[in-house]
Scaffold this motif. Structure first.
Motif, PDB file in Angstrom:
ATOM      1  N   ASP A  97       0.830  -1.206   0.000  1.00  0.00           N
ATOM      2  CA  ASP A  97       0.000   0.000   0.000  1.00  0.00           C
ATOM      3  C   ASP A  97       0.869   1.264   0.000  1.00  0.00           C
ATOM      4  OD1 ASP A  97      -2.656   1.331   0.275  1.00  0.00           O
ATOM      5  OD2 ASP A  97      -1.804   1.986   2.180  1.00  0.00           O
ATOM      6  N   ILE A  98       1.961   1.239   0.793  1.00  0.00           N
ATOM      7  CA  ILE A  98       2.851   2.404   0.846  1.00  0.00           C
ATOM      8  C   ILE A  98       3.551   2.609  -0.487  1.00  0.00           C
ATOM      9  CG2 ILE A  98       4.980   3.303   1.875  1.00  0.00           C
ATOM     10  CD1 ILE A  98       4.064   2.229   4.517  1.00  0.00           C
ATOM     11  N   ARG A  99       4.000   1.536  -1.106  1.00  0.00           N
ATOM     12  CA  ARG A  99       4.633   1.652  -2.420  1.00  0.00           C
ATOM     13  C   ARG A  99       3.670   2.271  -3.429  1.00  0.00           C
ATOM     14  NH1 ARG A  99       9.442  -1.916  -3.157  1.00  0.00           N
ATOM     15  NH2 ARG A  99       9.172  -1.473  -5.375  1.00  0.00           N
ATOM     16  N   ARG A 100       2.422   1.832  -3.377  1.00  0.00           N
ATOM     17  CA  ARG A 100       1.418   2.381  -4.293  1.00  0.00           C
ATOM     18  C   ARG A 100       1.193   3.860  -4.031  1.00  0.00           C
ATOM     19  NH1 ARG A 100      -1.340  -2.604  -3.625  1.00  0.00           N
ATOM     20  NH2 ARG A 100      -2.516  -1.680  -1.884  1.00  0.00           N
ATOM     21  N   SER A 101       1.111   4.232  -2.745  1.00  0.00           N
ATOM     22  CA  SER A 101       0.847   5.631  -2.403  1.00  0.00           C
ATOM     23  C   SER A 101       1.998   6.546  -2.816  1.00  0.00           C
ATOM     24  CB  SER A 101       0.578   5.767  -0.902  1.00  0.00           C
ATOM     25  OG  SER A 101       1.755   5.495  -0.146  1.00  0.00           O
ATOM     26  N   LEU A 102       3.219   6.023  -2.806  1.00  0.00           N
ATOM     27  CA  LEU A 102       4.380   6.803  -3.216  1.00  0.00           C
ATOM     28  C   LEU A 102       4.573   6.801  -4.730  1.00  0.00           C
ATOM     29  CD1 LEU A 102       6.943   5.629  -0.496  1.00  0.00           C
ATOM     30  CD2 LEU A 102       5.954   7.910  -0.694  1.00  0.00           C
ATOM     31  N   GLY A 103       4.000   5.796  -5.389  1.00  0.00           N
ATOM     32  CA  GLY A 103       4.173   5.685  -6.836  1.00  0.00           C
ATOM     33  C   GLY A 103       5.423   4.937  -7.233  1.00  0.00           C
ATOM     34  N   ILE A 104       5.971   4.115  -6.328  1.00  0.00           N
ATOM     35  CA  ILE A 104       7.187   3.352  -6.624  1.00  0.00           C
ATOM     36  C   ILE A 104       6.801   2.055  -7.328  1.00  0.00           C
ATOM     37  CG2 ILE A 104       9.177   2.158  -5.633  1.00  0.00           C
ATOM     38  CD1 ILE A 104       9.167   4.180  -3.379  1.00  0.00           C
ATOM     39  N   PRO A 105       7.348   1.808  -8.505  1.00  0.00           N
ATOM     40  CA  PRO A 105       6.977   0.604  -9.277  1.00  0.00           C
ATOM     41  C   PRO A 105       7.280  -0.683  -8.517  1.00  0.00           C
ATOM     42  CG  PRO A 105       8.240   2.163 -10.617  1.00  0.00           C
ATOM     43  CD  PRO A 105       8.336   2.640  -9.205  1.00  0.00           C
ATOM     44  N   HIS A 187       8.740   4.263  10.982  1.00  0.00           N
ATOM     45  CA  HIS A 187       8.646   2.813  10.855  1.00  0.00           C
ATOM     46  C   HIS A 187       8.056   2.414   9.497  1.00  0.00           C
ATOM     47  CE1 HIS A 187       4.634   3.830  12.556  1.00  0.00           C
ATOM     48  NE2 HIS A 187       4.218   2.815  11.839  1.00  0.00           N
ATOM     49  N   GLU A 188       7.247   3.279   8.902  1.00  0.00           N
ATOM     50  CA  GLU A 188       6.704   2.994   7.575  1.00  0.00           C
ATOM     51  C   GLU A 188       7.794   3.123   6.507  1.00  0.00           C
ATOM     52  OE1 GLU A 188       2.078   4.358   7.810  1.00  0.00           O
ATOM     53  OE2 GLU A 188       3.572   5.976   7.875  1.00  0.00           O
ATOM     54  N   ALA A 189       8.610   4.192   6.621  1.00  0.00           N
ATOM     55  CA  ALA A 189       9.700   4.383   5.665  1.00  0.00           C
ATOM     56  C   ALA A 189      10.719   3.252   5.769  1.00  0.00           C
ATOM     57  CB  ALA A 189      10.373   5.735   5.907  1.00  0.00           C
ATOM     58  N   LEU A 190      11.045   2.842   6.993  1.00  0.00           N
ATOM     59  CA  LEU A 190      12.004   1.755   7.180  1.00  0.00           C
ATOM     60  C   LEU A 190      11.455   0.427   6.669  1.00  0.00           C
ATOM     61  CD1 LEU A 190      13.637   2.333  10.695  1.00  0.00           C
ATOM     62  CD2 LEU A 190      14.757   2.381   8.464  1.00  0.00           C
ATOM     63  N   ALA A 191      10.157   0.235   6.817  1.00  0.00           N
ATOM     64  CA  ALA A 191       9.558  -1.031   6.396  1.00  0.00           C
ATOM     65  C   ALA A 191       9.695  -1.255   4.895  1.00  0.00           C
ATOM     66  CB  ALA A 191       8.087  -1.071   6.801  1.00  0.00           C
ATOM     67  N   VAL A 192       9.553  -0.186   4.097  1.00  0.00           N
ATOM     68  CA  VAL A 192       9.626  -0.356   2.643  1.00  0.00           C
ATOM     69  C   VAL A 192      11.053  -0.258   2.118  1.00  0.00           C
ATOM     70  CG1 VAL A 192       7.290   0.522   2.305  1.00  0.00           C
ATOM     71  CG2 VAL A 192       9.210   2.109   2.195  1.00  0.00           C
ATOM     72  N   ALA A 193      11.980   0.260   2.931  1.00  0.00           N
ATOM     73  CA  ALA A 193      13.362   0.454   2.472  1.00  0.00           C
ATOM     74  C   ALA A 193      14.133  -0.861   2.480  1.00  0.00           C
ATOM     75  CB  ALA A 193      14.069   1.475   3.353  1.00  0.00           C
ATOM     76  N   ASP A 194      14.974  -1.033   1.460  1.00  0.00           N
ATOM     77  CA  ASP A 194      15.882  -2.183   1.411  1.00  0.00           C
ATOM     78  C   ASP A 194      17.257  -1.826   1.942  1.00  0.00           C
ATOM     79  OD1 ASP A 194      14.229  -4.256  -0.092  1.00  0.00           O
ATOM     80  OD2 ASP A 194      14.103  -2.554  -1.461  1.00  0.00           O
ATOM     81  N   LEU A 195      17.591  -0.536   1.963  1.00  0.00           N
ATOM     82  CA  LEU A 195      18.893  -0.059   2.411  1.00  0.00           C
ATOM     83  C   LEU A 195      18.739   1.397   2.830  1.00  0.00           C
ATOM     84  CD1 LEU A 195      22.320  -0.637   0.697  1.00  0.00           C
ATOM     85  CD2 LEU A 195      21.603   1.699   1.183  1.00  0.00           C
ATOM     86  N   VAL A 196      19.524   1.817   3.824  1.00  0.00           N
ATOM     87  CA  VAL A 196      19.456   3.198   4.312  1.00  0.00           C
ATOM     88  C   VAL A 196      20.794   3.894   4.106  1.00  0.00           C
ATOM     89  CG1 VAL A 196      19.205   4.662   6.375  1.00  0.00           C
ATOM     90  CG2 VAL A 196      17.633   2.743   5.995  1.00  0.00           C
ATOM     91  N   VAL A 197      20.733   5.125   3.605  1.00  0.00           N
ATOM     92  CA  VAL A 197      21.914   5.966   3.406  1.00  0.00           C
ATOM     93  C   VAL A 197      21.741   7.244   4.208  1.00  0.00           C
ATOM     94  CG1 VAL A 197      23.224   7.358   1.748  1.00  0.00           C
ATOM     95  CG2 VAL A 197      22.357   5.106   1.082  1.00  0.00           C
ATOM     96  N   SER A 198      22.793   7.699   4.891  1.00  0.00           N
ATOM     97  CA  SER A 198      22.736   8.984   5.586  1.00  0.00           C
ATOM     98  C   SER A 198      24.154   9.447   5.878  1.00  0.00           C
ATOM     99  CB  SER A 198      21.941   8.895   6.884  1.00  0.00           C
ATOM    100  OG  SER A 198      21.783  10.181   7.461  1.00  0.00           O
ATOM    101  N   HIS A 199      24.270  10.722   6.251  1.00  0.00           N
ATOM    102  CA  HIS A 199      25.569  11.226   6.698  1.00  0.00           C
ATOM    103  C   HIS A 199      25.590  11.371   8.200  1.00  0.00           C
ATOM    104  CE1 HIS A 199      23.420  15.146   6.356  1.00  0.00           C
ATOM    105  NE2 HIS A 199      23.055  14.671   5.193  1.00  0.00           N
ATOM    106  N   GLU A 200      24.444  11.416   8.859  1.00  0.00           N
ATOM    107  CA  GLU A 200      24.359  11.396  10.319  1.00  0.00           C
ATOM    108  C   GLU A 200      22.892  11.361  10.699  1.00  0.00           C
ATOM    109  OE1 GLU A 200      25.623  10.643  13.807  1.00  0.00           O
ATOM    110  OE2 GLU A 200      27.091  11.201  12.304  1.00  0.00           O
ATOM    111  N   SER A 201      22.403  10.230  11.120  1.00  0.00           N
ATOM    112  CA  SER A 201      21.001  10.122  11.483  1.00  0.00           C
ATOM    113  C   SER A 201      20.799   8.917  12.381  1.00  0.00           C
ATOM    114  CB  SER A 201      20.125   9.988  10.234  1.00  0.00           C
ATOM    115  OG  SER A 201      18.773   9.757  10.581  1.00  0.00           O
ATOM    116  N   THR A 202      19.949   9.069  13.384  1.00  0.00           N
ATOM    117  CA  THR A 202      19.590   7.934  14.230  1.00  0.00           C
ATOM    118  C   THR A 202      18.906   6.861  13.408  1.00  0.00           C
ATOM    119  OG1 THR A 202      19.301   9.482  16.056  1.00  0.00           O
ATOM    120  CG2 THR A 202      18.404   7.288  16.368  1.00  0.00           C
ATOM    121  N   THR A 203      18.348   7.247  12.256  1.00  0.00           N
ATOM    122  CA  THR A 203      17.707   6.275  11.369  1.00  0.00           C
ATOM    123  C   THR A 203      18.676   5.160  10.997  1.00  0.00           C
ATOM    124  OG1 THR A 203      16.345   8.048  10.456  1.00  0.00           O
ATOM    125  CG2 THR A 203      16.437   6.001   9.205  1.00  0.00           C
TER     126      THR A 203
END
Length: 298
Positions: A97-105, A187-203
């Motif tokens: 559902d989240i992928r659909r709402s974002l428009g990610i194929p 938690h929704e963003a993390l659920a759909v993510a396969d990998l996380v990139v950041s320069h400094e984040s608790t995420t």
């Protein structure tokens, strides 16, 4: 009416509002506690030293970092149940559902870029700018069609960065497979993510806890915080310019997700190293450590 306070707990004591509360309490002889509200890397403290009587660290790693500036008696490892809560909520997320709402194929692997507005806080005398970092990452993904990039702005970015600068940087540099988080829960963003990139984040540490591979971008003037699995990019370490530090982000993500046996010098993500790192970074997950400390002190 008058409150009979035994102690005061604040989420941070670096900015003027909470700092004023802590200073007033100390003047009245009331014990003060500041809880760790985000990841404390090797560079802490990034603005001003903690002034509360006790600093509540998530685990042994943060406790050790805090001891260096506070003294052993003030830094206490109480653990945290925050990450367990995120993992529990992720299980309830409808990822389709989240992928659909974002428009990610369908079928596209998703890279979550967690942006923060605090680059200058821990990279002193650095030419870095958060929007410059954002633009470089966007440009690296712009003409790629194998990975989708989901950009999540730090909540404070709306207070610390002019909206038009941030949004202009995004809109001017995004590609057809780049999407902006519309304000979903972490938690929704993390659920759909396969990998996380950041320069400094608790995420990043939240992603590690949930078993997601992480790529940290190097920033000059900042000690390494994440060495747990070797999937940290540090390009041309003798001379890191803003562009050098974020070159080949797409390539790193591509190799980790789509060609893990290649990885171009980035070590393969290992479960054992992740577990060992989190033991030091998170500590007790029950959340009872803070209650025990309060009982002992108060």
């Amino acid at each position: 009416g008058r409150w009979d306070l035994s102690g005061i707990l604040v989420g941070q004591d670096q900015f003027w509002d909470e700092r004023a509360i802590v200073m007033s309490a100390k003047k009245l002889g009331i014990p003060t506690f500041v809880s760790q509200h985000g990841w404390y890397g090797d560079w802490y403290p990034y603005i001003t030293p903690v002034i509360s009587d006790y600093a509540l660290a998530w685990g042994a790693r943060a406790k050790k970092n805090l001891e260096g500036v506070l003294g052993a008696h003030k830094a206490v490892d109480v653990g945290t149940n925050r990450l367990l809560d995120i993992k529990t909520k992720m299980k309830l997320v409808d990822k389709k559902d989240i992928r659909r709402s974002l428009g990610i194929p369908d079928g596209k692997r998703i890279v979550l870029f967690a942006s923060t507005p605090f680059v200058s806080c821990y990279a002193h005398s650095s030419p870095y700018d958060s929007n410059e970092m954002l633009k470089r990452v966007l440009n690296d993904f712009r003409d790629r069609d194998d990975l989708a990039l989901l950009v999540r702005f730090h909540p404070y970015s709306y207070a610390f960065e002019p909206d038009n600068n941030r949004d202009t940087a995004f809109n001017s540099n995004k590609g057809p497979l780049t999407f902006k988080d519309p304000g979903m829960h972490l938690h929704e963003a993390l659920a759909v993510a396969d990998l996380v990139v950041s320069h400094e984040s608790t995420t990043m540490i939240e992603a590690m806890y949930c078993g997601k591979p992480v790529v940290e971008l190097s920033v000059p003037g900042k000690a390494r915080s994440f060495r747990f699995d070797g999937s940290t990019i540090e390009l041309n370490p003798t001379h890191l310019s803003p562009i050098d530090a974020v070159d080949n982000v797409w390539e790193a993500c591509h190799d980790i997700l789509l060609e893990p046996n290649k990885c171009n010098g980035i070590l393969t993500y290992t479960e054992q190293n992740r577990i060992e790192f989190l033991k030091q970074a998170v500590g007790d997950e029950s959340g009872s450590g803070i209650c025990k400390l309060m009982e002992d002190v108060l």
